[in-house]
Design a protein around this motif. Structure first.
Motif, PDB file in Angstrom:
ATOM      1  N   GLU A  75       0.833  -1.207   0.000  1.00  0.00           N
ATOM      2  CA  GLU A  75       0.000   0.000   0.000  1.00  0.00           C
ATOM      3  C   GLU A  75       0.865   1.253   0.000  1.00  0.00           C
ATOM      4  OE1 GLU A  75      -2.983  -0.013   3.038  1.00  0.00           O
ATOM      5  OE2 GLU A  75      -4.096  -1.640   2.093  1.00  0.00           O
ATOM      6  N   LYS A 144      -1.158  -4.448  -1.265  1.00  0.00           N
ATOM      7  CA  LYS A 144      -2.213  -3.765  -2.007  1.00  0.00           C
ATOM      8  C   LYS A 144      -3.360  -4.734  -2.239  1.00  0.00           C
ATOM      9  CE  LYS A 144       0.253  -0.449  -4.880  1.00  0.00           C
ATOM     10  NZ  LYS A 144       0.626  -0.125  -6.256  1.00  0.00           N
ATOM     11  N   LYS A 148      -7.594  -1.999  -5.513  1.00  0.00           N
ATOM     12  CA  LYS A 148      -6.748  -0.817  -5.651  1.00  0.00           C
ATOM     13  C   LYS A 148      -5.830  -0.962  -6.864  1.00  0.00           C
ATOM     14  CE  LYS A 148      -3.973   2.370  -3.024  1.00  0.00           C
ATOM     15  NZ  LYS A 148      -3.472   2.770  -1.752  1.00  0.00           N
TER      16      LYS A 148
END
Length: 159
Positions: A75, A144, A148
């Protein structure tokens, strides 16, 4: 501090001396056979003098440090890593080879948990590791999520 004799080992002696900052220990085995009982004292004396003349206590230190490492599929694109200072007092001779080696991964796969070991710094004396500082992840970095990634790909494709 201990003397001895056996037919197989000859005259033996274990002794120690304390200097200001160092304790030198000498062990001599097979240091003469009858009638050469005094060899153990001269051998011990030579060893102790060699130690005093050629070695000095040196503080080996790896200072604390921090930096950033890239993250694959995380992320976040990078995370902070840190190592806390470590040091020891170590006897070093003029002929010793002292070197510092750093091994830290440059790209870590997500997920990464806070406290995960990501590398180390080491000090070697004559190819023997005598001091190590571990490097750890400071924060978590989740992987992630598919959604996304999907929207990032769409965004790049249409822009």
């Amino acid at each position: 501090v201990k003397t001895g004799f056996t037919n197989l080992a000859g005259y033996c002696f274990v002794g120690a001396i304390q200097t200001q900052d160092t304790c030198l220990i000498s062990v001599v085995l097979g240091s003469g056979w009858p009638p050469y009982q005094k060899y153990k004292w001269s051998d011990t004396s030579e060893l102790m003098e060699y130690g005093k003349d050629n070695y000095q206590r040196t503080v080996l230190r790896i200072p604390s440090s921090e930096g950033y490492v890239s993250v694959k599929d995380g992320e976040k694109d990078y995370i902070m890593v840190r190592g806390d200072e470590v040091q020891i007092s170590y006897p070093i001779c003029n002929n010793d080879i002292v070197k510092e080696v750093i091994l830290c991964e440059h790209l870590l796969p997500a997920p990464i948990e806070k406290g995960r070991k990501t590398g180390w710094k080491r000090i070697y004396v004559n190819e023997e590791c005598v001091l190590e500082m571990s490097i750890f992840a400071v924060n978590n970095c989740p992987q992630k999520k598919f959604s996304k990634n999907f929207f990032e790909i769409l965004h790049r494709f249409y822009i």
